[in-house]
Write a protein that holds these residues in place. Structure first.
Motif, PDB file in Angstrom:
ATOM      1  N   MET A   1      -1.940  47.900  -4.509  1.00  0.00           N
ATOM      2  CA  MET A   1      -1.869  46.531  -5.018  1.00  0.00           C
ATOM      3  C   MET A   1      -2.175  45.558  -3.891  1.00  0.00           C
ATOM      4  O   MET A   1      -1.672  45.697  -2.779  1.00  0.00           O
ATOM      5  CB  MET A   1      -0.474  46.253  -5.600  1.00  0.00           C
ATOM      6  N   SER A   2      -3.009  44.600  -4.139  1.00  0.00           N
ATOM      7  CA  SER A   2      -3.395  43.648  -3.106  1.00  0.00           C
ATOM      8  C   SER A   2      -2.246  42.709  -2.788  1.00  0.00           C
ATOM      9  O   SER A   2      -1.342  42.504  -3.591  1.00  0.00           O
ATOM     10  CB  SER A   2      -4.604  42.829  -3.585  1.00  0.00           C
ATOM     11  N   SER A   3      -2.295  42.092  -1.602  1.00  0.00           N
ATOM     12  CA  SER A   3      -1.235  41.186  -1.204  1.00  0.00           C
ATOM     13  C   SER A   3      -1.182  39.968  -2.104  1.00  0.00           C
ATOM     14  O   SER A   3      -0.121  39.425  -2.386  1.00  0.00           O
ATOM     15  CB  SER A   3      -1.434  40.763   0.253  1.00  0.00           C
ATOM     16  N   SER A   4      -2.333  39.523  -2.584  1.00  0.00           N
ATOM     17  CA  SER A   4      -2.350  38.335  -3.433  1.00  0.00           C
ATOM     18  C   SER A   4      -1.656  38.590  -4.761  1.00  0.00           C
ATOM     19  O   SER A   4      -0.925  37.745  -5.272  1.00  0.00           O
ATOM     20  CB  SER A   4      -3.797  37.876  -3.683  1.00  0.00           C
ATOM     21  N   SER A   5      -1.861  39.788  -5.332  1.00  0.00           N
ATOM     22  CA  SER A   5      -1.197  40.091  -6.596  1.00  0.00           C
ATOM     23  C   SER A   5       0.281  40.396  -6.374  1.00  0.00           C
ATOM     24  O   SER A   5       1.118  40.140  -7.227  1.00  0.00           O
ATOM     25  CB  SER A   5      -1.879  41.258  -7.309  1.00  0.00           C
ATOM     26  N   GLN A   6       0.623  40.950  -5.220  1.00  0.00           N
ATOM     27  CA  GLN A   6       2.013  41.259  -4.924  1.00  0.00           C
ATOM     28  C   GLN A   6       2.828  39.992  -4.729  1.00  0.00           C
ATOM     29  O   GLN A   6       4.035  39.981  -4.942  1.00  0.00           O
ATOM     30  CB  GLN A   6       2.099  42.137  -3.674  1.00  0.00           C
ATOM     31  N   ASP A   7       2.201  38.878  -4.343  1.00  0.00           N
ATOM     32  CA  ASP A   7       2.927  37.647  -4.091  1.00  0.00           C
ATOM     33  C   ASP A   7       3.681  37.155  -5.310  1.00  0.00           C
ATOM     34  O   ASP A   7       4.652  36.412  -5.183  1.00  0.00           O
ATOM     35  CB  ASP A   7       1.973  36.555  -3.595  1.00  0.00           C
ATOM     36  N   GLN A   8       3.262  37.512  -6.507  1.00  0.00           N
ATOM     37  CA  GLN A   8       3.961  37.081  -7.710  1.00  0.00           C
ATOM     38  C   GLN A   8       5.378  37.635  -7.757  1.00  0.00           C
ATOM     39  O   GLN A   8       6.237  37.110  -8.472  1.00  0.00           O
ATOM     40  CB  GLN A   8       3.188  37.522  -8.954  1.00  0.00           C
ATOM     41  N   PHE A   9       5.648  38.691  -6.980  1.00  0.00           N
ATOM     42  CA  PHE A   9       6.972  39.300  -6.970  1.00  0.00           C
ATOM     43  C   PHE A   9       7.808  38.867  -5.763  1.00  0.00           C
ATOM     44  O   PHE A   9       8.920  39.354  -5.587  1.00  0.00           O
ATOM     45  CB  PHE A   9       6.850  40.822  -6.978  1.00  0.00           C
ATOM     46  N   LYS A  10       7.271  37.983  -4.946  1.00  0.00           N
ATOM     47  CA  LYS A  10       7.948  37.627  -3.701  1.00  0.00           C
ATOM     48  C   LYS A  10       9.345  37.068  -3.954  1.00  0.00           C
ATOM     49  O   LYS A  10      10.324  37.505  -3.326  1.00  0.00           O
ATOM     50  CB  LYS A  10       7.105  36.617  -2.912  1.00  0.00           C
ATOM     51  N   TYR A  11       9.453  36.115  -4.847  1.00  0.00           N
ATOM     52  CA  TYR A  11      10.741  35.462  -5.073  1.00  0.00           C
ATOM     53  C   TYR A  11      11.786  36.451  -5.581  1.00  0.00           C
ATOM     54  O   TYR A  11      12.885  36.563  -5.038  1.00  0.00           O
ATOM     55  CB  TYR A  11      10.582  34.306  -6.054  1.00  0.00           C
ATOM     56  N   THR A  12      11.442  37.189  -6.634  1.00  0.00           N
ATOM     57  CA  THR A  12      12.423  38.105  -7.221  1.00  0.00           C
ATOM     58  C   THR A  12      12.776  39.247  -6.270  1.00  0.00           C
ATOM     59  O   THR A  12      13.913  39.715  -6.249  1.00  0.00           O
ATOM     60  CB  THR A  12      11.912  38.653  -8.570  1.00  0.00           C
ATOM     61  N   THR A  13      11.815  39.675  -5.447  1.00  0.00           N
ATOM     62  CA  THR A  13      12.103  40.740  -4.484  1.00  0.00           C
ATOM     63  C   THR A  13      13.106  40.267  -3.440  1.00  0.00           C
ATOM     64  O   THR A  13      14.061  40.978  -3.104  1.00  0.00           O
ATOM     65  CB  THR A  13      10.809  41.210  -3.806  1.00  0.00           C
ATOM     66  N   ILE A  14      12.905  39.060  -2.935  1.00  0.00           N
ATOM     67  CA  ILE A  14      13.846  38.503  -1.962  1.00  0.00           C
ATOM     68  C   ILE A  14      15.217  38.292  -2.597  1.00  0.00           C
ATOM     69  O   ILE A  14      16.251  38.665  -2.035  1.00  0.00           O
ATOM     70  CB  ILE A  14      13.314  37.175  -1.394  1.00  0.00           C
ATOM     71  N   ALA A  15      15.232  37.691  -3.788  1.00  0.00           N
ATOM     72  CA  ALA A  15      16.501  37.357  -4.436  1.00  0.00           C
ATOM     73  C   ALA A  15      17.322  38.593  -4.775  1.00  0.00           C
ATOM     74  O   ALA A  15      18.558  38.531  -4.833  1.00  0.00           O
ATOM     75  CB  ALA A  15      16.236  36.537  -5.697  1.00  0.00           C
ATOM     76  N   HIS A  16      16.660  39.721  -4.985  1.00  0.00           N
ATOM     77  CA  HIS A  16      17.368  40.961  -5.297  1.00  0.00           C
ATOM     78  C   HIS A  16      17.546  41.872  -4.077  1.00  0.00           C
ATOM     79  O   HIS A  16      17.844  43.061  -4.232  1.00  0.00           O
ATOM     80  CB  HIS A  16      16.623  41.734  -6.392  1.00  0.00           C
ATOM     81  N   SER A  17      17.409  41.316  -2.893  1.00  0.00           N
ATOM     82  CA  SER A  17      17.498  42.121  -1.665  1.00  0.00           C
ATOM     83  C   SER A  17      18.800  42.906  -1.572  1.00  0.00           C
ATOM     84  O   SER A  17      18.825  44.039  -1.083  1.00  0.00           O
ATOM     85  CB  SER A  17      17.376  41.216  -0.435  1.00  0.00           C
ATOM     86  N   ASP A  18      19.911  42.318  -2.015  1.00  0.00           N
ATOM     87  CA  ASP A  18      21.221  42.936  -1.846  1.00  0.00           C
ATOM     88  C   ASP A  18      21.700  43.674  -3.098  1.00  0.00           C
ATOM     89  O   ASP A  18      22.779  44.265  -3.084  1.00  0.00           O
ATOM     90  CB  ASP A  18      22.250  41.869  -1.477  1.00  0.00           C
ATOM     91  N   HIS A  19      20.920  43.612  -4.160  1.00  0.00           N
ATOM     92  CA  HIS A  19      21.340  44.219  -5.417  1.00  0.00           C
ATOM     93  C   HIS A  19      20.991  45.710  -5.464  1.00  0.00           C
ATOM     94  O   HIS A  19      19.915  46.112  -5.031  1.00  0.00           O
ATOM     95  CB  HIS A  19      20.660  43.546  -6.607  1.00  0.00           C
ATOM     96  N   ARG A  20      21.868  46.475  -6.036  1.00  0.00           N
ATOM     97  CA  ARG A  20      21.529  47.862  -6.369  1.00  0.00           C
ATOM     98  C   ARG A  20      20.825  47.877  -7.725  1.00  0.00           C
ATOM     99  O   ARG A  20      19.779  48.500  -7.889  1.00  0.00           O
ATOM    100  CB  ARG A  20      22.784  48.738  -6.408  1.00  0.00           C
ATOM    101  N   TYR A  21      21.412  47.187  -8.690  1.00  0.00           N
ATOM    102  CA  TYR A  21      20.817  47.058 -10.014  1.00  0.00           C
ATOM    103  C   TYR A  21      20.298  45.631 -10.176  1.00  0.00           C
ATOM    104  O   TYR A  21      20.973  44.679  -9.803  1.00  0.00           O
ATOM    105  CB  TYR A  21      21.855  47.337 -11.108  1.00  0.00           C
ATOM    106  N   CYS A  22      19.138  45.489 -10.758  1.00  0.00           N
ATOM    107  CA  CYS A  22      18.534  44.160 -10.913  1.00  0.00           C
ATOM    108  C   CYS A  22      18.968  43.509 -12.219  1.00  0.00           C
ATOM    109  O   CYS A  22      18.151  42.965 -12.985  1.00  0.00           O
ATOM    110  CB  CYS A  22      17.009  44.264 -10.833  1.00  0.00           C
ATOM    111  N   CYS A  23      20.256  43.591 -12.485  1.00  0.00           N
ATOM    112  CA  CYS A  23      20.849  42.994 -13.669  1.00  0.00           C
ATOM    113  C   CYS A  23      22.355  42.908 -13.423  1.00  0.00           C
ATOM    114  O   CYS A  23      22.854  43.492 -12.453  1.00  0.00           O
ATOM    115  CB  CYS A  23      20.543  43.840 -14.915  1.00  0.00           C
ATOM    116  N   PRO A  24      23.092  42.205 -14.276  1.00  0.00           N
ATOM    117  CA  PRO A  24      24.542  42.062 -14.047  1.00  0.00           C
ATOM    118  C   PRO A  24      25.310  43.322 -14.442  1.00  0.00           C
ATOM    119  O   PRO A  24      26.038  43.365 -15.439  1.00  0.00           O
ATOM    120  CB  PRO A  24      24.916  40.859 -14.926  1.00  0.00           C
TER     121      PRO A  24
END
Length: 255
Positions: A1-24
């Motif tokens: 996957m190119s870096s430009s397309s991966q950028d769409q996930f930047k925010y959610t990837t950072i915000a879930h840095s400490d999560h084991r599960y990506c939901c409550p």
């Protein structure tokens, strides 16, 4: 996957840095859901929109050694984290396969799946009803679907809908989620919901991870925008989301 397309996930990837599960979802509730799955030896399990595949990894570690799992997601960073975690805790164990792909483009095994996990990722199929319909096609007779989906606890305010970028009819109630599953021909085995404590933990970690990133990466061109976005989201959660938005888990059997 190119870096430009991966950028769409930047925010959610950072915000879930400490999560084991990506939901409550808490570890205790995850263990309860896994225990309810009661898989046979040699079962094949699909985790659709798996994120970090944490629930699938937990499942594999608590089931017979012949059970295999496939996790499919489009976020390569989450998949890399999942692969590293699995290799570290289960060296030499090849029961987990991780695939970077749109779920609807992932090849279906000839025999179908014994179980499908779809926790907060019904959008990968095109919505809750399409998730139910497609999963039923992919499951073997008697196969299990563990699906997690949001619902309205209370009728959402216009302000909260605007914050979410959602419409009122995008979600229904917890009871209606279960009824929709029955309409698709499933048997409802059990259901549960995320608690206020699970929501607080999830949203608090989400906010704190982003704010930590912003504080430690002032050179990031997205820092200001991400900070403002995270603050708006967390303020909205405290003001409205905690009271209005729920998350339910539904264990279904293909009839």
């Amino acid at each position: 996957m190119s870096s430009s397309s991966q950028d769409q996930f930047k925010y959610t990837t950072i915000a879930h840095s400490d999560h084991r599960y990506c939901c409550p979802l808490s570890p205790a509730k995850a263990s309860t859901l896994i225990a309810a799955l009661q898989l046979a030896p040699d079962a094949l399990v699909l985790d659709a929109g798996c994120g970090k595949a944490a629930l699938l990894r937990d499942l594999l570690q608590s089931t017979p050694a012949s059970v295999r799992g496939i996790g499919v997601d489009i976020n390569s960073r989450f998949l890399a984290e999942a692969a590293n975690e699995w290799a570290s805790s289960n060296p030499g164990d090849d029961r987990l396969t991780l695939v970077e792909s749109l779920i609807v483009q992932h090849p279906l095994p000839a025999t179908g799946y014994d179980a499908i996990l779809c926790i907060g990722s019904s959008h990968a199929f095109g919505g809750f009803d399409r998730s139910l319909a497609i999963s039923k096609q992919w499951l073997k007779p008697g196969g299990l679907l563990l699906i997690g989906e949001s619902y309205w606890k209370l009728s959402p305010s216009e302000q909260y809908l605007a914050m979410l970028g959602a419409t009122r009819d995008e979600l229904t109630s917890h009871e209606q989620n279960a009824s929709r599953a029955l309409t698709h021909g499933y048997k409802l085995l059990t259901s549960t919901v995320s608690s206020d404590d699970e929501w607080d933990q999830y949203e608090g970690m989400y906010y704190q991870a982003m704010m930590r990133h912003v504080a430690t990466h002032p050179e990031d061109p997205d820092a200001t925008g991400f900070s403002e976005r995270a603050q708006r989201w967390y303020d909205s959660y405290l003001a409205s989301g905690k009271a209005m938005l729920g998350f339910g888990y539904y264990l279904l059997e293909k009839s």
